[in-house]
Structure formats: C-alpha cells, structure tokens
Design an enzyme around this catalytic site. Structure first.
Site, mmCIF file in Angstrom:
data_model
loop_
_atom_site.group_PDB
_atom_site.id
_atom_site.type_symbol
_atom_site.label_atom_id
_atom_site.label_comp_id
_atom_site.label_asym_id
_atom_site.label_seq_id
_atom_site.Cartn_x
_atom_site.Cartn_y
_atom_site.Cartn_z
ATOM 1 N N ILE A 40 -17.416 13.357 2.337
ATOM 2 C CA ILE A 40 -18.111 13.362 3.592
ATOM 3 C C ILE A 40 -19.005 14.637 3.243
ATOM 4 C CG2 ILE A 40 -16.960 14.719 4.844
ATOM 5 C CD1 ILE A 40 -18.036 12.050 7.102
ATOM 6 N N GLU A 105 -6.597 19.785 4.215
ATOM 7 C CA GLU A 105 -6.215 19.213 5.723
ATOM 8 C C GLU A 105 -6.679 18.034 6.164
ATOM 9 O OE1 GLU A 105 -10.680 20.412 5.959
ATOM 10 O OE2 GLU A 105 -10.370 22.279 6.691
ATOM 11 N N VAL A 106 -6.168 16.950 5.220
ATOM 12 C CA VAL A 106 -5.967 15.252 5.592
ATOM 13 C C VAL A 106 -4.446 15.152 4.996
ATOM 14 C CG1 VAL A 106 -6.498 13.071 4.911
ATOM 15 C CG2 VAL A 106 -8.444 15.077 5.525
ATOM 16 N N HIS A 110 -4.355 12.959 -1.397
ATOM 17 C CA HIS A 110 -5.824 12.878 -2.324
ATOM 18 C C HIS A 110 -6.239 13.649 -3.229
ATOM 19 C CE1 HIS A 110 -6.117 14.964 1.423
ATOM 20 N NE2 HIS A 110 -7.323 15.926 1.231
HETATM 21 P P1 5GP Z 1 -8.868 18.632 1.317
HETATM 22 O O1 5GP Z 1 -8.455 19.811 1.997
HETATM 23 O O2 5GP Z 1 -7.074 18.064 2.192
HETATM 24 O O3 5GP Z 1 -7.649 18.921 0.598
HETATM 25 O O4 5GP Z 1 -9.705 17.713 1.266
HETATM 26 C C1 5GP Z 1 -9.647 17.273 2.425
HETATM 27 C C2 5GP Z 1 -10.913 16.262 1.982
HETATM 28 O O5 5GP Z 1 -11.672 15.124 2.907
HETATM 29 C C3 5GP Z 1 -12.876 17.595 2.078
HETATM 30 O O6 5GP Z 1 -13.170 17.590 0.799
HETATM 31 C C4 5GP Z 1 -13.397 16.751 3.153
HETATM 32 O O7 5GP Z 1 -14.741 16.900 2.936
HETATM 33 C C5 5GP Z 1 -13.460 15.027 2.833
HETATM 34 N N1 5GP Z 1 -12.965 14.724 4.361
HETATM 35 C C6 5GP Z 1 -12.512 14.917 5.752
HETATM 36 N N2 5GP Z 1 -12.649 13.585 5.817
HETATM 37 C C7 5GP Z 1 -13.306 12.928 5.950
HETATM 38 C C8 5GP Z 1 -13.886 12.036 6.135
HETATM 39 O O8 5GP Z 1 -13.972 11.224 7.484
HETATM 40 N N3 5GP Z 1 -14.942 10.448 5.751
HETATM 41 C C9 5GP Z 1 -15.278 11.218 3.365
HETATM 42 N N4 5GP Z 1 -15.343 10.150 3.084
HETATM 43 N N5 5GP Z 1 -14.691 12.528 3.501
HETATM 44 C C10 5GP Z 1 -14.177 12.816 4.619
#
Ligand code: 5GP
Length: 124
Positions: A40, A105-106, A110
C-alpha cells in the site's frame, strides 16, 4: 511500532484480514498456499508482498513450523511472482523483516519483492 516475533500468531492482523477478504488488496498472484499483493506504500516502482496462507508470525516461525509442502510452495511462488513481474532481468531485492530490530510491523510473514529501480546496498 515493531512487533515482537516471539509472540503467538494474532489472527486479527491486517494480512490475516486481507487473506479472509475482510479488507481489499491488489492481488497479483494466488495459489493454494500463497497470496501476493501490492504494498500500500510502495518503496519502489514494483513493491509486492508475498505471504503464506498459513498462520505464521515471521520467517522464524515459518522456517520452524511450516510443512515441507508449505515451504516448497512458498519459495517457488516467490520466484515465480518475481519472474512474472519481469524483475529478473533488471534485478530485484527479497526482504523479510523479523521482529523488533528489523522494524517488522505486520505479524504475518511477508516477503517484500522490490524492483524496477536501482536499489542501493547497504540501505540507510
Ligand atoms: P514490514 O515493516 O512489516 O516488513 O512491512 C509491512 C508492509 O506492509 C509495509 O511495507 C506496509 O506499507 C505494508 N502494509 C501495511 N498495511 C497494509 C495494507 O493494509 N495493505 C497493503 N497492501 N499493504 C500494507
């Protein structure tokens, strides 16, 4: 806020909700074990997130608990998605954040697929 990757899986996380179809995403690939959709907040012209359909917090959790079939399917899918996105010729980066210091963050595994621009290494 980074997540603690040692915590149990939380079924309410945003990617679990995307998998259940509760919130929309722009899917680019789906098979029995894997879903891929556009980030996103893209950090490159191509920024795809590839996730297993199983409930895994992080790469650590996945590598410890996933079946051989799930791991095989996921690794194959990541490569296929990158090929289908036309990333191999120009090159791309695979990245999976795990826990606090990485800034994950999630709390659902992923893999980021980034490409279609020059990707400096090491990142800042
Ligand atoms: P992390 O920091 O956990 O490795 O990456 C999480 C990623 O998830 C970030 O790049 C963020 O932009 C993406 N993201 C967070 N919320 C959403 C969402 O609701 N939809 C999509 N498509 N991506 C998301």
């Amino acid at each position: 806020m980074p997540i603690d990757a040692t915590q149990p899986y939380d079924d309410g996380n945003i990617f679990a909700r995307i998998l259940r179809g509760e919130i929309p995403s722009t899917a680019v690939y789906e098979d029995e074990h894997t879903l891929a959709f556009r980030d996103i907040n893209p950090l490159a012209p191509t920024h795809i997130l590839v996730i297993p359909k199983g409930a895994f917090v992080s790469w650590d959790d996945f590598s410890a608990r996933a079946s051989e079939a799930e791991i095989g399917a996921f690794v194959r899918a990541v490569g296929k998605i990158a090929r289908e996105a036309g990333l191999v010729e120009s090159g791309y980066r695979l990245l999976a954040n795990v826990g606090m210091d990485s800034g994950q963050e999630v709390p659902h595994l992923h893999v980021h697929l980034l490409g279609k621009r020059s990707l400096a290494w090491p990142p800042g």
